[in-house]
Design a protein around this motif. Structure first.
Motif, PDB file in Angstrom:
ATOM      1  N   ALA A   1      -6.739   2.841 -14.638  1.00 13.67           N
ATOM      2  CA  ALA A   1      -7.446   4.114 -14.429  1.00 13.67           C
ATOM      3  C   ALA A   1      -8.153   3.993 -13.081  1.00 13.67           C
ATOM      4  N   GLY A   2      -8.369   5.134 -12.421  1.00 11.19           N
ATOM      5  CA  GLY A   2      -8.956   5.071 -11.079  1.00 11.19           C
ATOM      6  C   GLY A   2     -10.476   5.115 -11.122  1.00 11.19           C
ATOM      7  N   ALA A   3     -11.089   4.375 -10.195  1.00 13.70           N
ATOM      8  CA  ALA A   3     -12.545   4.437 -10.101  1.00 13.70           C
ATOM      9  C   ALA A   3     -12.948   5.849  -9.694  1.00 13.70           C
TER      10      ALA A   3
ATOM     11  N   VAL B   1       0.853  -1.198   0.000  1.00  9.86           N
ATOM     12  CA  VAL B   1       0.000   0.000   0.000  1.00  9.86           C
ATOM     13  C   VAL B   1       0.878   1.234   0.000  1.00  9.86           C
ATOM     14  N   ARG B   2       0.517   2.189  -0.839  1.00  6.70           N
ATOM     15  CA  ARG B   2       1.229   3.475  -0.799  1.00  6.70           C
ATOM     16  C   ARG B   2       0.228   4.575  -0.468  1.00  6.70           C
ATOM     17  N   VAL B   3       0.510   5.310   0.611  1.00  3.50           N
ATOM     18  CA  VAL B   3      -0.362   6.435   0.977  1.00  3.50           C
ATOM     19  C   VAL B   3       0.216   7.678   0.314  1.00  3.50           C
ATOM     20  N   ARG B   4      -0.614   8.317  -0.517  1.00  4.87           N
ATOM     21  CA  ARG B   4      -0.138   9.503  -1.231  1.00  4.87           C
ATOM     22  C   ARG B   4       0.158  10.643  -0.251  1.00  4.87           C
ATOM     23  N   ALA B   5       1.129  11.467  -0.628  1.00  5.35           N
ATOM     24  CA  ALA B   5       1.399  12.682   0.172  1.00  5.35           C
ATOM     25  C   ALA B   5       0.221  13.646  -0.022  1.00  5.35           C
ATOM     26  N   LEU B   6       0.040  14.557   0.938  1.00  5.71           N
ATOM     27  CA  LEU B   6      -1.026  15.564   0.795  1.00  5.71           C
ATOM     28  C   LEU B   6      -0.729  16.446  -0.409  1.00  5.71           C
TER      29      LEU B   6
ATOM     30  N   HIS C   1      -8.263   4.508  -6.151  1.00  5.12           N
ATOM     31  CA  HIS C   1      -9.272   5.474  -6.569  1.00  5.12           C
ATOM     32  C   HIS C   1      -8.600   6.572  -7.390  1.00  5.12           C
ATOM     33  N   THR C   2      -9.379   7.330  -8.116  1.00  4.35           N
ATOM     34  CA  THR C   2      -8.813   8.410  -8.946  1.00  4.35           C
ATOM     35  C   THR C   2      -8.052   9.425  -8.073  1.00  4.35           C
ATOM     36  N   GLY C   3      -6.909   9.853  -8.590  1.00  3.92           N
ATOM     37  CA  GLY C   3      -6.118  10.878  -7.902  1.00  3.92           C
ATOM     38  C   GLY C   3      -5.311  10.383  -6.720  1.00  3.92           C
ATOM     39  N   THR C   4      -5.104   9.072  -6.622  1.00  5.31           N
ATOM     40  CA  THR C   4      -4.376   8.566  -5.449  1.00  5.31           C
ATOM     41  C   THR C   4      -2.898   8.317  -5.733  1.00  5.31           C
ATOM     42  N   GLY C   5      -2.452   8.579  -6.971  1.00  2.19           N
ATOM     43  CA  GLY C   5      -1.020   8.506  -7.250  1.00  2.19           C
ATOM     44  C   GLY C   5      -0.574   7.268  -8.002  1.00  2.19           C
ATOM     45  N   LYS C   6      -1.462   6.647  -8.797  1.00  2.00           N
ATOM     46  CA  LYS C   6      -1.053   5.450  -9.548  1.00  2.00           C
ATOM     47  C   LYS C   6      -0.053   5.847 -10.650  1.00  2.00           C
ATOM     48  N   THR C   7      -0.458   6.841 -11.456  1.00  4.10           N
ATOM     49  CA  THR C   7       0.425   7.239 -12.554  1.00  4.10           C
ATOM     50  C   THR C   7       1.717   7.830 -12.019  1.00  4.10           C
ATOM     51  N   PHE C   8       1.616   8.570 -10.908  1.00  7.70           N
ATOM     52  CA  PHE C   8       2.822   9.125 -10.286  1.00  7.70           C
ATOM     53  C   PHE C   8       3.777   7.982  -9.916  1.00  7.70           C
ATOM     54  N   THR C   9       3.206   6.924  -9.329  1.00  2.87           N
ATOM     55  CA  THR C   9       4.051   5.806  -8.910  1.00  2.87           C
ATOM     56  C   THR C   9       4.623   5.071 -10.125  1.00  2.87           C
TER      57      THR C   9
ATOM     58  N   ILE D   1     -11.204  16.157  -9.367  1.00  2.00           N
ATOM     59  CA  ILE D   1     -10.348  15.473  -8.386  1.00  2.00           C
ATOM     60  C   ILE D   1      -8.893  15.477  -8.828  1.00  2.00           C
ATOM     61  N   ASN D   2      -8.669  15.323 -10.134  1.00  2.00           N
ATOM     62  CA  ASN D   2      -7.299  15.196 -10.625  1.00  2.00           C
ATOM     63  C   ASN D   2      -7.175  15.949 -11.946  1.00  2.00           C
ATOM     64  N   THR D   3      -6.226  16.891 -11.995  1.00  2.00           N
ATOM     65  CA  THR D   3      -6.090  17.700 -13.216  1.00  2.00           C
ATOM     66  C   THR D   3      -5.554  16.875 -14.388  1.00  2.00           C
ATOM     67  N   THR D   4      -4.835  15.797 -14.082  1.00  2.00           N
ATOM     68  CA  THR D   4      -4.338  14.940 -15.170  1.00  2.00           C
ATOM     69  C   THR D   4      -4.815  13.517 -14.931  1.00  2.00           C
ATOM     70  N   SER D   5      -6.120  13.340 -14.959  1.00  2.00           N
ATOM     71  CA  SER D   5      -6.680  12.024 -14.662  1.00  2.00           C
ATOM     72  C   SER D   5      -6.557  11.110 -15.887  1.00  2.00           C
ATOM     73  N   SER D   6      -6.026   9.899 -15.675  1.00  4.69           N
ATOM     74  CA  SER D   6      -5.928   8.940 -16.787  1.00  4.69           C
ATOM     75  C   SER D   6      -7.327   8.423 -17.074  1.00  4.69           C
ATOM     76  N   ARG D   7      -7.690   8.442 -18.358  1.00  5.90           N
ATOM     77  CA  ARG D   7      -9.020   7.961 -18.743  1.00  5.90           C
ATOM     78  C   ARG D   7      -8.941   6.562 -19.333  1.00  5.90           C
TER      79      ARG D   7
HETATM   80  N1  LIG Z   1       3.495  10.134  -3.521  1.00  8.14           N
HETATM   81  C1  LIG Z   1       3.202  11.324  -4.056  1.00  8.14           C
HETATM   82  N2  LIG Z   1       3.924  12.396  -3.714  1.00  8.14           N
HETATM   83  C2  LIG Z   1       3.627  13.600  -4.248  1.00  8.14           C
HETATM   84  N3  LIG Z   1       2.632  13.833  -5.124  1.00  8.14           N
HETATM   85  C3  LIG Z   1       1.885  12.790  -5.499  1.00  8.14           C
HETATM   86  C4  LIG Z   1       2.124  11.487  -4.994  1.00  8.14           C
HETATM   87  N4  LIG Z   1       1.225  10.659  -5.535  1.00  8.14           N
HETATM   88  C5  LIG Z   1       0.464  11.417  -6.343  1.00  8.14           C
HETATM   89  N5  LIG Z   1       0.850  12.674  -6.332  1.00  8.14           N
HETATM   90  C6  LIG Z   1       0.233  13.772  -7.062  1.00  8.14           C
HETATM   91  O1  LIG Z   1      -1.170  13.613  -6.955  1.00  8.14           O
HETATM   92  C7  LIG Z   1      -1.826  13.921  -8.174  1.00  8.14           C
HETATM   93  C8  LIG Z   1      -2.648  12.728  -8.649  1.00  8.14           C
HETATM   94  O2  LIG Z   1      -1.764  11.667  -8.940  1.00  8.14           O
HETATM   95  P1  LIG Z   1      -1.971  10.685 -10.181  1.00  8.14           P
HETATM   96  O3  LIG Z   1      -2.366  11.425 -11.429  1.00  8.14           O
HETATM   97  O4  LIG Z   1      -0.770   9.829 -10.260  1.00  8.14           O
HETATM   98  O5  LIG Z   1      -3.221   9.887  -9.645  1.00  8.14           O
HETATM   99  P2  LIG Z   1      -3.917   8.652 -10.322  1.00  8.14           P
HETATM  100  O6  LIG Z   1      -4.193   7.696  -9.231  1.00  8.14           O
HETATM  101  O7  LIG Z   1      -3.105   8.156 -11.465  1.00  8.14           O
HETATM  102  O8  LIG Z   1      -5.265   9.315 -10.793  1.00  8.14           O
HETATM  103  P3  LIG Z   1      -6.238   8.858 -11.994  1.00  8.14           P
HETATM  104  O9  LIG Z   1      -6.783   7.528 -11.617  1.00  8.14           O
HETATM  105  O10 LIG Z   1      -7.280   9.906 -12.003  1.00  8.14           O
HETATM  106  O11 LIG Z   1      -5.422   8.828 -13.223  1.00  8.14           O
HETATM  107  C9  LIG Z   1      -0.724  14.298  -9.149  1.00  8.14           C
HETATM  108  O12 LIG Z   1      -0.614  15.706  -9.152  1.00  8.14           O
HETATM  109  C10 LIG Z   1       0.525  13.700  -8.556  1.00  8.14           C
HETATM  110  O13 LIG Z   1       1.698  14.430  -8.900  1.00  8.14           O
END
Ligand SMILES: Nc1ncnc2c1ncn2[C@@H]1O[C@H](COP(=O)(O)OP(=O)(O)OP(=O)(O)O)[C@@H](O)[C@H]1O
Length: 833
Positions: free
Chosen positions: A350-352, A119-124, A199-207, A315-321
């Motif tokens: 893609a996030g729910a 599990v990875r908890v996203r930063a705020l 879920h959407t915006g939780t940092g999947k693409t970032f990871t 929720i996310n400015t760059t949401s993967s569709r």
């Molecule tokens: N661990 C982290 N540290 C810092 N910023 C993060 C982290 N994880 C995510 N973010 C930031 O949070 C935002 C959402 O992340 P991301 O687009 O990766 O989410 P996602 O889960 O892929 O969303 P979606 O399902 O909508 O595509 C981005 O601006 C990203 O840079």
């Protein structure tokens, strides 16, 4: 030849079906499949990346040694094996030996292992920080637990997984823990899958992707798992490209449609999902790109990533569709002729999303619907697999979405799979986070049976390479009418015509035929050489033409540049001439004015200097005046006990004098003070400020003291006066009393004389009475005389005690104090005001 088909000089487009074929696929079937695919795919020039869609393997194998670092639920499961970057590739021979069917049968049975979940908890995010949202999870890496810090008692409190990454975890740490051990497995010939779920915006693409970087040479701190994998593989496998090859593909599932993100062809060319005879999933038409180095890989990644469908939601400015499946195919040559292949699929799902929260409408809402639907099927597959506990008869709904069809081998198949569950840290997303965590822990119950991929024989590889070569050659020569190839074909046709003519002649021409045959052979050779030369010439011509064009382009841009420069120079000249014309005449007088101005300035400077000097002189005079008025020396030694501690001591006086001396020294110079000197002047003057403050304080206190002193003196004068008056009064009283006594004595003498005259001295009794009266009078006189002497002495004393000038108005000048405020007001220097 389309440039897009060459990456770093080489791109392999071929049918790779069967290369990832696993043990249960019979070699003959694999070969047949390979051969048929190779022929049929020459038209499409596409590869079919295979995913095993079959359910849990039907055969179980014994004695397979599971690498300890991959054994699930063991604390070191992920992250113990930090493969050193320089470690060499594991010898292939051992893997080849392991292919003995019996041994494989044994190994598969013991090789079963559970899917891992981290599990990875996203930063705020910045917005969450601004809104002061608090973090609702606490993570403990030792116990691998994630606790919900919530007041809601109904919420399940703790989740235990294979690893937890808190909000501060770096991208590098996630790679080290999750991917590095998997790469070792890929190198050994296993297929591995990493799935980012959340879920959407939780940092999947970032990871998964993070910051890809711009050049592929330097790894950014935010680089995700894919760029890190590229760097790690090339670093680990070394320079010798004859020993290994890395191919990549990028598949997108958008609205349930598979797209090839690396393809340069039009998007209308759809990919097809089919199942081969062995029920293995084939993605027909997807391209696998051979990459030469990290930079080439990153360039491809950037290209693919930019083509992925993304959109901005609330929720996310760059949401993967779309879901994205990135595949590394690694082939390693061993000391024998066999080649080992391993695959790593990295999946960014893609996030729910709840469209009410994300604000998705129209197209976005349709996308969200497809995403949610496919994730729903994925969750059903996970739940069914977890519930089946390896029960083969249980129905797993893989076929209900393309996503689960593609992921079948990773979920309950023969891959080694790791689930990265991403969660948002905030309370507002807690429900969604808990859902994600529940699915992650459910996925941990799924059993996969990983097997090493079958090695590929060198003969098969040769065939494959030949097919690739044929494709490349075909591309190189082209097919257009004006291409050298068509020219050769035309010539060959002519030859054929000639040949036919020769063959068509009668028997009587047999003799001639031999000669003709020779001529034909010669002409064929000749024509072939002409064709080759034509081809070379055409190529040369093209190169020359290209070179000429480039040179022409350069020259024309040089000419343009030169023309621009000339224009600008001519403009400048014109401007200068105009300037000269209009400014030449007045310039002499301008100089005169300037000289005069300088002279004036100099004069002004001199005046200012003189003024400054006189100010200083005045200043000095004032100083002396102040000194004389203050009479500091006499003031500093009070005769009686001072009223207060005197602040203006000897050292301050010295400093005061010093300040004035320094100022005077500065201003008596011949030149005006420079910047540094002005700085010291300022500092001296600020010292003076402080000293003057002290002076004023001192003066106030001294005045008080002086007033008191004067009061005391006046009192003393008054006392002395009073005393003198008392003395005088008592002297008068004495005098009056003594006068009375003397008068009495006189009258006594008179009475005595009368007595003696009347009665005579014969009366003895009367003589004695006279005698006693006389002695009494004598005593009285002597008493009076001594009192008078005392009185005189007292008078003298009192007179001596009086001051010489007892009047206050006549106090000496030194006693009078000057008010320092008045002095300061008179002081001519501006800084002292
Ligand atoms: N661990 C982290 N540290 C810092 N910023 C993060 C982290 N994880 C995510 N973010 C930031 O949070 C935002 C959402 O992340 P991301 O687009 O990766 O989410 P996602 O889960 O892929 O969303 P979606 O399902 O909508 O595509 C981005 O601006 C990203 O840079």
């Amino acid at each position: 030849m389309p440039a897009t088909q060459v990456i770093n000089g080489l791109k392999i487009l071929n049918n790779k079906a069967g290369h990832s074929t696993q043990e249960k696929c019979a070699p003959s079937a694999f070969m047949a499949s390979q051969t048929s695919k190779a022929t049929s795919s020459t038209q499409t020039k596409k590869a079919a990346v295979s995913f095993n869609e079959s359910k849990v393997p039907t055969k179980r194998f014994l004695n397979k040694v599971i690498p300890s670092h991959y054994a699930p639920r063991i604390p070191s499961a992920l992250g113990k094996s930090k493969a050193t970057m320089t470690s060499s590739v594991a010898p292939l021979d051992s893997a080849v030996k392991d292919l003995h069917p019996r041994k494989d049968l044994q190994s598969k049975r013991e090789g079963a292992c559970n899917i891992q979940a981290v599990v990875r908890v996203r930063a705020l995010t910045q917005l969450e920080e601004v809104n002061k949202e608090s973090i609702v999870f606490s993570t403990d890496t030792t116990s691998k637990t994630l606790k919900v810090i919530s007041e809601d008692k109904k919420t399940p409190a703790t989740f235990q997984v294979d690893h937890v990454f808190g909000t501060e975890t770096s991208q590098a740490a996630v790679f080290d823990e999750v991917v590095e051990p998997m790469l070792e497995e890929v190198i050994k010939g296993f297929n591995c899958t990493i799935l980012a779920y959340g879920h959407t915006g939780t940092g999947k693409t970032f990871t998964i992707e993070g910051n890809l970087g711009s050049n592929g040479v330097v790894l950014d701190a935010d680089a995700g798992l894919i760029p890190r994998t590229l760097h790690n593989l090339f670093h680990q496998l070394g320079e010798d490209k004859t020993k290994f090859s890395i191919r990549i593909s990028m598949l997108e599932l958008y609205n349930e449609e598979p797209n090839d993100l690396l393809s340069l062809k039009s998007s209308s060319q759809k990919l097809m999902l089919t199942n081969d005879a062995n029920n293995k999933l084939q993605i027909n038409g997807i391209e696998e790109e051979l990459i030469e180095d990290t930079a080439a890989g990153i360039a491809l990644l950037q290209r693919g990533s930019s083509k992925r469908h993304t959109a901005s939601t609330k929720i996310n400015t760059t949401s993967s569709r779309s879901h994205c499946i990135f595949t590394f195919t690694l082939r390693l040559k061993g000391s024998t002729s066999a080649v080992r292949e391993g695959k790593l699929h990295i999946v960014d799902l893609a996030g729910a999303e709840d469209t009410k929260v994300s604000g998705a409408s129209n197209q976005r809402a349709r996308e969200a619907g497809c995403i949610n639907q496919s994730l729903f099927t994925l969750n059903r597959v996970i739940s069914a697999l977890a519930a089946s506990s390896g029960n083969k008869s249980q129905h797993i709904p893989y076929r209900e979405s393309k996503l689960t069809r593609i992921l079948a081998d990773s979920l309950g198949g023969s891959s080694k799979t790791c689930f990265i569950a991403t969660v948002a840290p905030t309370h507002s997303c807690l429900d969604e986070s808990i859902n994600t965590l529940k699915y992650a822990t459910t996925a941990m119950k799924i059993t996969n049976v990983p097997v090493v991929n079958k090695t590929i024989s060198s003969s098969l590889l040769v065939k494959e390479l030949e097919a690739e070569n044929a494709l490349l050659r075909q591309k190189l020569l082209g097919t257009g009418e004006k291409s050298p190839c068509s020219e050769i074909n035309r010539l060959l046709m002519e030859i054929q015509v000639e040949k036919d003519k020769l063959h068509g002649s009668s028997g009587k021409r047999l003799a001639a035929e031999c000669a003709l045959r020779e001529a034909y052979a010669a002409s064929e050779t000749n024509l072939n050489s002409i064709a080759t030369r034509l081809l070379l010439a055409a190529q040369d011509q093209t190169l020359v033409a290209q070179g000429l064009q480039t040179a022409l382009d350069c020259q024309s841009s040089d000419v343009d540049l030169a023309q621009q420069k000339l224009n600008s120079l001519s403009d400048q000249c014109n401007e200068f001439i105009n300037f000269l014309k209009s400014n030449l005449a007045p310039s002499n007088s301008s100089i005169d004015i300037l000289v005069a101005a300088i002279d004036n300035l100099n004069a002004e400077v001199l005046i200012q200097k003189g003024k400054s000097f006189s100010v200083v002189t005045e200043l000095k005079g004032t100083l002396e005046w102040i000194m004389s008025k203050l009479d500091l020396d006499s003031m500093s030694t009070p005769k009686t006990t001072p009223l207060v501690e005197m602040p203006f001591n000897e050292s301050r006086k010295k400093r005061l004098r010093q300040c004035f001396d320094d100022l005077q020294a500065i201003f008596s110079q011949d030149q005006l003070p420079d910047h540094t000197t002005w700085e010291s002047v300022k500092s001296l003057i600020s010292d003076l400020d402080v000293l003057c403050e002290d002076l004023i304080l001192y003066s106030d206190e001294t005045q008080q003291y002086q007033a008191k002193y004067n009061e005391e003196r006046v009192d003393m004068f008054k006392n002395i006066k009073k005393y003198c008056q008392i003395v005088l009064r008592s002297a008068k009283e004495y005098k009056d009393a003594d006068l009375k006594n003397i008068n009495e004595l006189d009258s006594m003498f008179l009475a005595l004389r009368n007595d003696i005259g009347t009665n005579g001295l014969t009366q003895a009794g009367s003589f004695k009475t006279i005698e006693s009266k006389l002695s009494f009078i004598t005593e009285e006189i002597s008493k009076f005389t001594s009192e008078l002497t005392l009185l005189q002495a007292s008078m003298k004393c009192a007179t001596q005690a009086l001051p010489v000038q007892p009047d206050l108005a006549d106090l000496p000048d030194s006693w009078k104090l000057v008010d320092p405020a008045v002095v300061c007001a008179e002081f001519p220097h501006p800084y002292l005001n």
